[in-house]
Design an enzyme around this catalytic site. Structure first.
Site, mmCIF file in Angstrom:
data_model
loop_
_atom_site.group_PDB
_atom_site.id
_atom_site.type_symbol
_atom_site.label_atom_id
_atom_site.label_comp_id
_atom_site.label_asym_id
_atom_site.label_seq_id
_atom_site.Cartn_x
_atom_site.Cartn_y
_atom_site.Cartn_z
ATOM 1 N N LYS A 1 -77.205 51.710 39.027
ATOM 2 C CA LYS A 1 -77.591 52.841 39.896
ATOM 3 C C LYS A 1 -79.000 52.612 40.446
ATOM 4 O O LYS A 1 -79.268 52.875 41.624
ATOM 5 C CB LYS A 1 -77.532 54.176 39.136
ATOM 6 C CG LYS A 1 -76.157 54.670 38.779
ATOM 7 C CD LYS A 1 -75.267 54.980 39.976
ATOM 8 C CE LYS A 1 -75.673 56.229 40.746
ATOM 9 N NZ LYS A 1 -74.671 56.562 41.800
ATOM 10 N N THR B 1 -78.875 59.262 39.822
ATOM 11 C CA THR B 1 -78.984 59.901 38.509
ATOM 12 C C THR B 1 -80.411 59.823 37.964
ATOM 13 O O THR B 1 -81.173 58.918 38.336
ATOM 14 C CB THR B 1 -78.029 59.179 37.519
ATOM 15 O OG1 THR B 1 -78.352 59.544 36.188
ATOM 16 C CG2 THR B 1 -78.162 57.660 37.609
ATOM 17 N N ASP B 2 -80.736 60.734 37.058
ATOM 18 C CA ASP B 2 -82.061 60.676 36.415
ATOM 19 C C ASP B 2 -82.170 59.488 35.458
ATOM 20 O O ASP B 2 -83.265 59.118 35.036
ATOM 21 C CB ASP B 2 -82.377 61.988 35.681
ATOM 22 C CG ASP B 2 -81.400 62.327 34.560
ATOM 23 O OD1 ASP B 2 -80.392 61.600 34.395
ATOM 24 O OD2 ASP B 2 -81.638 63.325 33.853
ATOM 25 N N GLU B 3 -81.007 58.870 35.127
ATOM 26 C CA GLU B 3 -81.033 57.786 34.128
ATOM 27 C C GLU B 3 -81.780 56.558 34.623
ATOM 28 O O GLU B 3 -82.180 55.708 33.825
ATOM 29 C CB GLU B 3 -79.605 57.438 33.691
ATOM 30 C CG GLU B 3 -78.880 58.669 33.174
ATOM 31 C CD GLU B 3 -77.594 58.399 32.418
ATOM 32 O OE1 GLU B 3 -77.412 57.290 31.908
ATOM 33 O OE2 GLU B 3 -76.779 59.335 32.334
ATOM 34 N N TYR C 1 -75.121 50.774 33.351
ATOM 35 C CA TYR C 1 -74.852 51.835 34.328
ATOM 36 C C TYR C 1 -76.123 52.204 35.084
ATOM 37 O O TYR C 1 -76.162 52.190 36.321
ATOM 38 C CB TYR C 1 -74.279 53.081 33.617
ATOM 39 C CG TYR C 1 -74.366 54.349 34.457
ATOM 40 C CD1 TYR C 1 -73.659 54.472 35.650
ATOM 41 C CD2 TYR C 1 -75.174 55.430 34.054
ATOM 42 C CE1 TYR C 1 -73.739 55.625 36.431
ATOM 43 C CE2 TYR C 1 -75.266 56.577 34.820
ATOM 44 C CZ TYR C 1 -74.547 56.674 36.012
ATOM 45 O OH TYR C 1 -74.643 57.812 36.778
HETATM 46 P P1 NAD Z 1 -66.704 60.230 38.182
HETATM 47 O O1 NAD Z 1 -66.582 59.001 37.358
HETATM 48 O O2 NAD Z 1 -66.109 61.505 37.691
HETATM 49 O O3 NAD Z 1 -66.078 59.962 39.634
HETATM 50 C C1 NAD Z 1 -66.308 58.784 40.346
HETATM 51 C C2 NAD Z 1 -65.304 58.724 41.499
HETATM 52 O O4 NAD Z 1 -65.553 57.516 42.239
HETATM 53 C C3 NAD Z 1 -63.846 58.689 41.047
HETATM 54 O O5 NAD Z 1 -63.075 59.570 41.827
HETATM 55 C C4 NAD Z 1 -63.434 57.239 41.293
HETATM 56 O O6 NAD Z 1 -62.045 57.098 41.596
HETATM 57 C C5 NAD Z 1 -64.316 56.872 42.490
HETATM 58 N N1 NAD Z 1 -64.540 55.413 42.565
HETATM 59 C C6 NAD Z 1 -64.929 54.587 41.552
HETATM 60 N N2 NAD Z 1 -65.013 53.320 41.991
HETATM 61 C C7 NAD Z 1 -64.683 53.343 43.309
HETATM 62 C C8 NAD Z 1 -64.591 52.350 44.314
HETATM 63 N N3 NAD Z 1 -64.848 51.063 44.037
HETATM 64 N N4 NAD Z 1 -64.252 52.718 45.572
HETATM 65 C C9 NAD Z 1 -63.979 54.023 45.860
HETATM 66 N N5 NAD Z 1 -64.029 55.001 44.945
HETATM 67 C C10 NAD Z 1 -64.376 54.668 43.683
HETATM 68 O O7 NAD Z 1 -68.263 60.387 38.464
HETATM 69 P P2 NAD Z 1 -69.167 61.712 38.570
HETATM 70 O O8 NAD Z 1 -69.616 62.097 37.231
HETATM 71 O O9 NAD Z 1 -68.498 62.700 39.444
HETATM 72 O O10 NAD Z 1 -70.432 61.101 39.329
HETATM 73 C C11 NAD Z 1 -70.473 61.041 40.756
HETATM 74 C C12 NAD Z 1 -71.799 60.459 41.187
HETATM 75 O O11 NAD Z 1 -72.862 61.274 40.710
HETATM 76 C C13 NAD Z 1 -72.045 59.056 40.663
HETATM 77 O O12 NAD Z 1 -72.668 58.311 41.692
HETATM 78 C C14 NAD Z 1 -72.993 59.268 39.500
HETATM 79 O O13 NAD Z 1 -73.815 58.149 39.303
HETATM 80 C C15 NAD Z 1 -73.773 60.479 39.967
HETATM 81 N N6 NAD Z 1 -74.306 61.352 38.900
HETATM 82 C C16 NAD Z 1 -73.498 61.815 37.913
HETATM 83 C C17 NAD Z 1 -74.017 62.674 36.941
HETATM 84 C C18 NAD Z 1 -73.154 63.262 35.859
HETATM 85 O O14 NAD Z 1 -73.649 63.958 34.994
HETATM 86 N N7 NAD Z 1 -71.844 63.054 35.867
HETATM 87 C C19 NAD Z 1 -75.373 63.040 36.986
HETATM 88 C C20 NAD Z 1 -76.167 62.533 38.019
HETATM 89 C C21 NAD Z 1 -75.618 61.698 38.981
HETATM 90 P P1 TYD Z 2 -72.593 61.390 28.165
HETATM 91 O O1 TYD Z 2 -71.796 62.625 28.434
HETATM 92 O O2 TYD Z 2 -71.883 60.083 28.036
HETATM 93 O O3 TYD Z 2 -73.711 61.328 29.299
HETATM 94 P P2 TYD Z 2 -75.002 60.340 29.439
HETATM 95 O O4 TYD Z 2 -74.891 59.246 28.460
HETATM 96 O O5 TYD Z 2 -74.846 59.844 30.821
HETATM 97 O O6 TYD Z 2 -76.189 61.207 29.222
HETATM 98 O O7 TYD Z 2 -73.416 61.608 26.834
HETATM 99 C C1 TYD Z 2 -74.306 62.696 26.678
HETATM 100 C C2 TYD Z 2 -75.015 62.548 25.353
HETATM 101 O O8 TYD Z 2 -74.050 62.670 24.286
HETATM 102 C C3 TYD Z 2 -75.644 61.171 25.174
HETATM 103 O O9 TYD Z 2 -76.884 61.321 24.479
HETATM 104 C C4 TYD Z 2 -74.657 60.412 24.328
HETATM 105 C C5 TYD Z 2 -74.019 61.502 23.464
HETATM 106 N N1 TYD Z 2 -72.595 61.256 23.090
HETATM 107 C C6 TYD Z 2 -72.199 61.327 21.756
HETATM 108 O O10 TYD Z 2 -73.020 61.602 20.865
HETATM 109 N N2 TYD Z 2 -70.895 61.090 21.449
HETATM 110 C C7 TYD Z 2 -69.952 60.778 22.391
HETATM 111 O O11 TYD Z 2 -68.775 60.548 22.048
HETATM 112 C C8 TYD Z 2 -70.374 60.723 23.762
HETATM 113 C C9 TYD Z 2 -69.391 60.387 24.838
HETATM 114 C C10 TYD Z 2 -71.703 60.970 24.073
#
Ligand code: NAD
Ligand code: TYD
Length: 349
Positions: free
Chosen positions: A160, A131-133, A156
């Site tokens: 990562k 992630t970019d975070e 988190y």
């Molecule tokens: P998500 O929370 O929707 O899904 C995570 C999945 O991992 C779920 O299906 C969960 O059951 C599985 N999981 C969790 N713990 C596990 C374990 N111990 N063993 C096996 N499976 C397990 O997450 P997402 O938003 O789809 O993110 C997927 C990946 O992409 C993550 O690595 C996250 O850091 C990265 N990512 C997410 C975003 C975003 O905006 N959501 C952006 C950049 C990177």
């Molecule tokens: P989120 O979807 O949790 O993604 P991330 O924190 O990984 O960027 O949140 C996106 C943005 O929205 C973040 O700046 C936090 C804000 N946010 C709220 O203001 N209220 C909420 O209830 C949530 C879940 C997020």
């Protein structure tokens, strides 16, 4: 037949990656390893789960013995690792879960891949999705490059960042053929409604308050999830070993502006007079350690691999709202049961 393991394939982004790979590569066996935590949902894959090249494996990446055995048995050619605990707010409440899954789980996978590939790394690849975070927070200007120093602020992003370091260490120390990508915020179908966009869609639908953290001025760079999956496909097949690629939509929004846009679309689609749902906006205490701004410079990915987002934000955002409104059953299923407890703990009634 080649065999690829995708971890976390029942989650939001993972399910889009699994779908793309199962459909695009019918001659490749795709195994989806997922623990099915609260965030994992096999319903996300109901359209492809009968395909002959797809297999679901239920398991926990933290369980080293299970992972070692699985790799020895299946002898995967490639790994695309998405399984993670992914929600910042949950990481503030319970950091240990993030260390187990995101750090220990990743190292277990690295060890298992190293063990089965050690005699010959040819044609093998371990792709870690990050992630970019990990880069921390930006001020009003600039964007994250692959060379930006890591500066995570939440449990988190710290977990990562740690997993990214281990992936690099396994490349540098053991020569493991790794690649990493760091993506900005994703939006689209199948995202669990704890994250901003699906949470607010659900709340607007049910006329519930919209909890905006702080002043709503934090900025995120939003990318449609299918475009992330396309980038993952490209990097997995063509990215250079040992490299990192940033992925982003070049699409920055202040939270409050994004929320107002969402309200405009939702009110229109729900047949409510324009602006009705603005009254649901409720400013609440800011998230601890809340990063002010994320923005990705994806020029390396564009220049080396020719990737571009295929969907413009206005179109992707409408499609996303349409999906959640059309998939009421999906939303109702995932927001029943333990979701209610989570919601009460986080936001009160
Ligand atoms: P998500 O929370 O929707 O899904 C995570 C999945 O991992 C779920 O299906 C969960 O059951 C599985 N999981 C969790 N713990 C596990 C374990 N111990 N063993 C096996 N499976 C397990 O997450 P997402 O938003 O789809 O993110 C997927 C990946 O992409 C993550 O690595 C996250 O850091 C990265 N990512 C997410 C975003 C975003 O905006 N959501 C952006 C950049 C990177
Ligand atoms: P989120 O979807 O949790 O993604 P991330 O924190 O990984 O960027 O949140 C996106 C943005 O929205 C973040 O700046 C936090 C804000 N946010 C709220 O203001 N209220 C909420 O209830 C949530 C879940 C997020």
């Amino acid at each position: 037949m080649k065999k690829i393991l995708i971890t976390g394939g029942a989650g939001f982004i993972g399910s889009h990656v699994v779908r793309l790979f199962v459909n695009q590569y019918p001659d490749v066996e795709i195994h989806n390893l997922d623990k099915l935590t609260y965030a994992g949902n096999l319903e996300n894959l109901s359209d492809i789960d009968q395909k002959p090249n797809y297999r679901f494996v239920k398991g926990d990446i933290v369980d080293a013995e299970f992972i070692t055995h699985l790799f020895e048995q299946e002898r995967y050619d490639g790994v695309i690792h998405l399984a993670a605990e992914s929600h910042v707010d949950r990481s503030i409440v319970n950091p240990m879960e993030f260390i187990f899954t995101n750090v220990v789980g990743t190292v277990n996978l690295l060890n298992a891949a190293k063990n089965i590939w050690k005699d010959n790394y040819e044609g093998k690849r371990f792709y870690h999705i990050s992630t970019d975070e990990v880069y921390g927070a930006l001020g009003d200007t600039g964007s994250f490059k692959e060379t930006t120093p890591y500066s995570p602020h939440s449990p988190y992003s710290a977990a990562k960042a740690s997993s990214d370091h281990f992936v690099r260490a396994y490349h540098d120390t053991y020569g493991l053929p790794t690649v990493i990508s760091n993506c900005s915020n994703n939006y689209g179908p199948n995202q669990f409604p704890e994250k901003l966009i699906p949470l607010f869609i659900n709340n607007i639908k049910h006329n519930k308050p919209l909890p905006v953290y702080g002043k709503g001025i934090n900025v995120r760079d939003w990318l449609y999830v299918v475009d992330h999956a396309r980038a993952i496909d490209l990097i997995f097949h063509k990215g250079r070993t040992g490299e990192t690629y940033n992925i982003g939509g070049n699409n920055e929004w202040r939270n409050i502006d994004l929320i107002k846009k969402l309200i405009e679309i939702m009110d229109r689609k729900l047949g409510r007079p324009e602006g009705t749902s603005l009254q649901l906006i409720t400013y609440v205490t800011d998230r601890a350690g809340h990063d002010l701004r994320y923005a990705i410079d994806a020029s390396k990915l564009r220049a080396e691999l020719g990737w571009e987002p295929s969907i413009k934000f206005a179109e992707g955002f409408e499609k996303t709202v349409d999906w959640y409104l059309a998939n009421e059953k999906w939303l109702d299923n995932v927001t029943s049961g333990s979701y209610q407890d989570y919601y009460r703990k986080m936001y009160g009634e």
